[in-house]
Design an enzyme around this catalytic site. Structure first.
Site, PDB file in Angstrom:
ATOM      1  N   LYS A 150       0.830  -1.214   0.000  1.00  0.00           N
ATOM      2  CA  LYS A 150       0.000   0.000   0.000  1.00  0.00           C
ATOM      3  C   LYS A 150       0.856   1.252   0.000  1.00  0.00           C
ATOM      4  O   LYS A 150       2.019   1.241   0.410  1.00  0.00           O
ATOM      5  CB  LYS A 150      -0.962   0.033   1.193  1.00  0.00           C
ATOM      6  N   ASP A 161      -2.322  -1.224  10.185  1.00  0.00           N
ATOM      7  CA  ASP A 161      -2.564  -1.269   8.735  1.00  0.00           C
ATOM      8  C   ASP A 161      -3.189  -2.582   8.267  1.00  0.00           C
ATOM      9  O   ASP A 161      -3.470  -2.744   7.077  1.00  0.00           O
ATOM     10  CB  ASP A 161      -1.238  -1.113   7.969  1.00  0.00           C
TER      11      ASP A 161
HETATM   12  O1  C5P Z   1       0.007  -0.789  14.726  1.00  0.00           O
HETATM   13  P1  C5P Z   1       1.400  -1.178  14.336  1.00  0.00           P
HETATM   14  O2  C5P Z   1       1.921  -2.343  15.144  1.00  0.00           O
HETATM   15  O3  C5P Z   1       1.559  -1.373  12.878  1.00  0.00           O
HETATM   16  O4  C5P Z   1       2.300   0.072  14.705  1.00  0.00           O
HETATM   17  C1  C5P Z   1       3.701  -0.012  14.791  1.00  0.00           C
HETATM   18  C2  C5P Z   1       4.220   1.159  15.613  1.00  0.00           C
HETATM   19  O5  C5P Z   1       4.010   2.377  14.888  1.00  0.00           O
HETATM   20  C3  C5P Z   1       3.513   1.380  16.936  1.00  0.00           C
HETATM   21  O6  C5P Z   1       4.097   0.628  17.960  1.00  0.00           O
HETATM   22  C4  C5P Z   1       3.697   2.879  17.166  1.00  0.00           C
HETATM   23  O7  C5P Z   1       4.993   3.139  17.651  1.00  0.00           O
HETATM   24  C5  C5P Z   1       3.638   3.433  15.748  1.00  0.00           C
HETATM   25  N1  C5P Z   1       2.275   3.909  15.367  1.00  0.00           N
HETATM   26  C6  C5P Z   1       1.791   5.066  15.978  1.00  0.00           C
HETATM   27  N2  C5P Z   1       0.548   5.526  15.625  1.00  0.00           N
HETATM   28  C7  C5P Z   1      -0.207   4.867  14.710  1.00  0.00           C
HETATM   29  C8  C5P Z   1       0.266   3.683  14.126  1.00  0.00           C
HETATM   30  C9  C5P Z   1       1.534   3.233  14.464  1.00  0.00           C
HETATM   31  O8  C5P Z   1       2.475   5.692  16.793  1.00  0.00           O
HETATM   32  N3  C5P Z   1      -1.420   5.343  14.400  1.00  0.00           N
END
Ligand code: C5P
Length: 303
Positions: free
Chosen positions: A12, A142
């Site tokens: 994406k 995501d």
């Molecule tokens: O949700 P995901 O595990 O993909 O996110 C990875 C990291 O990216 C999170 O631990 C956080 O540090 C950061 N993140 C964030 N805000 C979001 C999505 C991700 O701070 N909306």
């Protein structure tokens, strides 16, 4: 032969990534527009004696950053679905990878979404769409979008997904970097650069209107990524790459998500091929052409 199911996992790009200041849980509120691209991985699953994941990489993909075994998001997805159904059993996954690892193209998230769908079909679990979306959200911000695909609005921390009208065929040149960037590191740098980020963020009307226009020049003018200054500050060469691609004829260059992959929106296929050739000539070893939007996770083979 052991039965297996293969599911396609699309990469994406964020056409718009509006980022606010961190919430009490540490995540950042997002208003984003996602689009799935034809650059994809394929995830195959079959039943096995223990959970495992095997990585098969296309040439040019840096394998570092692909967690082995239990830490891999594909295995976590399999375990989560199994637990949800109160079942025993284990499965063996193979990920055929074309999406750069830690590249800001949500490759890991797409693989996790594909693992959920593949195992659901293999074991005929009949998981409802709502349950799949909620399991996906537990795996990462995501992952729900990867299930839905197309062009869609993402709210919350990115996990609340609503499909959007997109009248165009969007041609992208994709330039992966040699080494990945950590998403949390980029978000932390965003906090340092933008201490006054708003509490709430929205997607502007001009982006919504641009998606209703098949002319990619209109969309190019509406693209935005709030994480771009942080990614470029961490990797200044990305700013130079964006300038080179735009000089080569791209309508607009930008960082994808938290980077470091750079994306160039082009007017049509011919223009994308020309930009690709110029970037290859300037020494970038892997430059790809991809189009969007494509569909979210879907089965490509039952064996
Ligand atoms: O949700 P995901 O595990 O993909 O996110 C990875 C990291 O990216 C999170 O631990 C956080 O540090 C950061 N993140 C964030 N805000 C979001 C999505 C991700 O701070 N909306």
């Amino acid at each position: 032969m052991t039965p297996s199911v293969t599911v396609r996992a699309a990469s994406k790009v964020n056409l718009y990534l509006g980022v606010g200041r961190p919430r009490p849980d540490g995540y950042h509120p997002l208003a984003t527009v996602y689009q799935t691209l034809s650059l994809h991985d394929d995830v195959t699953v079959s039943s096995g004696p223990a959970w495992s994941v095997t990585l098969v990489c296309e040439d040019g993909i840096d394998r570092d950053g692909f967690p082995a075994g239990e830490d891999n998001i594909v295995v976590r997805a399999g375990r989560l679905l199994t637990k949800h159904h109160g079942r025993d059993g284990a499965a063996e996954f193979t990920v055929r990878k074309s999406i750069p690892i830690a590249g800001g193209l949500a490759g890991g998230s797409a693989d996790a979404a594909a693992a959920l769908v593949a195992l659901d079909r293999l074991w005929e679990l009949d998981t409802s769409d709502d349950d799949l979306l909620s399991l996906a959200a537990q795996l990462g911000s995501d992952v729900p979008f990867a299930l839905v695909g197309g062009t869609a609005l993402g709210r919350g921390r990115g996990e609340v997904v609503t499909p959007m009208l997109d009248e165009g065929t969007r041609w992208w040149v994709v330039v992966p970097a040699r080494t990945g960037l950590s998403t949390p590191v980029v978000y932390r740098h965003f906090d340092e650069l933008c201490p006054d980020a708003p509490e709430e963020v929205t997607v502007p009307e001009d982006l919504v209107a641009a998606l209703a226009d098949p002319d990619n020049r209109v969309l190019a003018a509406a693209l935005r990524n709030d994480l771009e200054p942080a990614a470029i500050d961490l990797r200044p060469e990305l700013g130079e790459l964006i300038e080179t691609g735009e000089r080569a004829g791209a309508l607009r260059g930008m960082i994808s998500g938290s980077g470091p992959t750079c994306m160039f929106l082009c007017s049509d296929r011919g223009s994308a091929d020309r930009v690709r050739t110029t970037l290859l000539d300037t020494g970038h070893p892997r430059v790809l052409v991809a189009l969007g939007p494509v569909s979210g996770t879907h089965v490509v083979e039952y064996k």
